[in-house]
Design a protein around this motif. Sequence first.
Motif, PDB file in Angstrom:
ATOM      1  N   HIS A  78       0.626   4.196  -2.763  1.00 43.13           N
ATOM      2  CA  HIS A  78       0.463   5.923  -2.216  1.00 43.13           C
ATOM      3  C   HIS A  78       1.637   6.496  -2.527  1.00 43.13           C
ATOM      4  N   SER A  79       2.849   5.963  -2.541  1.00 41.57           N
ATOM      5  CA  SER A  79       4.049   6.784  -3.030  1.00 41.57           C
ATOM      6  C   SER A  79       3.974   7.360  -4.497  1.00 41.57           C
ATOM      7  N   ASP A 128       0.749  -1.295   0.045  1.00 43.07           N
ATOM      8  CA  ASP A 128      -0.063   0.072  -0.091  1.00 43.07           C
ATOM      9  C   ASP A 128       0.899   1.149   0.068  1.00 43.07           C
ATOM     10  N   GLU A 129       2.037   1.242   0.628  1.00 46.43           N
ATOM     11  CA  GLU A 129       2.821   2.262   0.840  1.00 46.43           C
ATOM     12  C   GLU A 129       3.336   2.787  -0.506  1.00 46.43           C
TER      13      GLU A 129
END
Length: 322
Positions: free
Chosen positions: A310-311, A306-307
């Motif tokens: 998002h990034s 998820d990170e």
Amino acid sequence: MSNPLSEGDGGAPVSGTPTYTYLGPEGTFTEAALLQVPGAETAERIPATSVSAALEMVRSGRADAAVVPIENSVEGGVSATLDAISTGHPLRIQREILVSITFVLAVRPGLDLAGISTVSTHSHAWAQCRDWADKHIPQAEYLPASSTAAAATGLASADPGYDAAICSPLVAERLGLEVLRRDIGDVADAVTRFVLLSAAPELPAPTGADKTTLVVPLPEDHPGALMEILDQFSARGVNLSRIESRPTGLFLGDYFFSIDADGHISDARMADALKGLHRISPKLRFLGSYPRADHREPEIPKHTSDEAFHSADLWLQGLLKG
């Protein structure tokens, strides 16, 4: 009618007594699966004559939820369920349940193995006991039944029309049948997977060990069509735990794919994969994201976390803003 799935426990009602239906009659492995649902033991439980009948009770509002078999570790997907959930008013899978399968051979009083000329059971049960039957009752003719419990119930009647039934120990005990042999399954650790379906649109909260089930029609049959579908998952690091093709019944060669994928729709990688699938197959049917019964968490590559998504979104937004 109360919503039995409004709490996060996947079956425990906030108030009132829910009504469950399941593939009957009483004593099936499906009832054993239902009894694993919190609160089901004291709830109203209605056996249905078929998977389609159970799902129709939920769709019509006569039951809050239904438990039906969807996959067996020996035979694979349960065709009746895969087909029934692919059409009609959409239902949502709220949880899955695993049941270890053990079979017994019940007979009419006074019979031994040599005296058995006909044996009845469900087709999946017969497939799981076929080697044992070929070895121990090779003379017996197989008579299909709608369920293992139906075969046992018929055997307990005044004129069953057959000599023996392959069924669960539970139903044999309930009916007072004479059990001639126990543990007759060809695979000692066979497991059947069941699902609890409801008409409630709410999704179980993600746990980190989840599964998503989909029905993906093949809009156009051409070279690489399946690869286009699979690429939506592989490019985003989503593992598939089951994929099966099933005929739509519309015409020869027209199929849909029934898919289980590791992850929850709220996971960025899964959400992105579903968006890609929808572009390819607009009639994609989402059947739910729900906790895995074995609680096994998938291995997630760093670039599909998820990170990472998002990034990447922040990076793109920065480029668009100049």
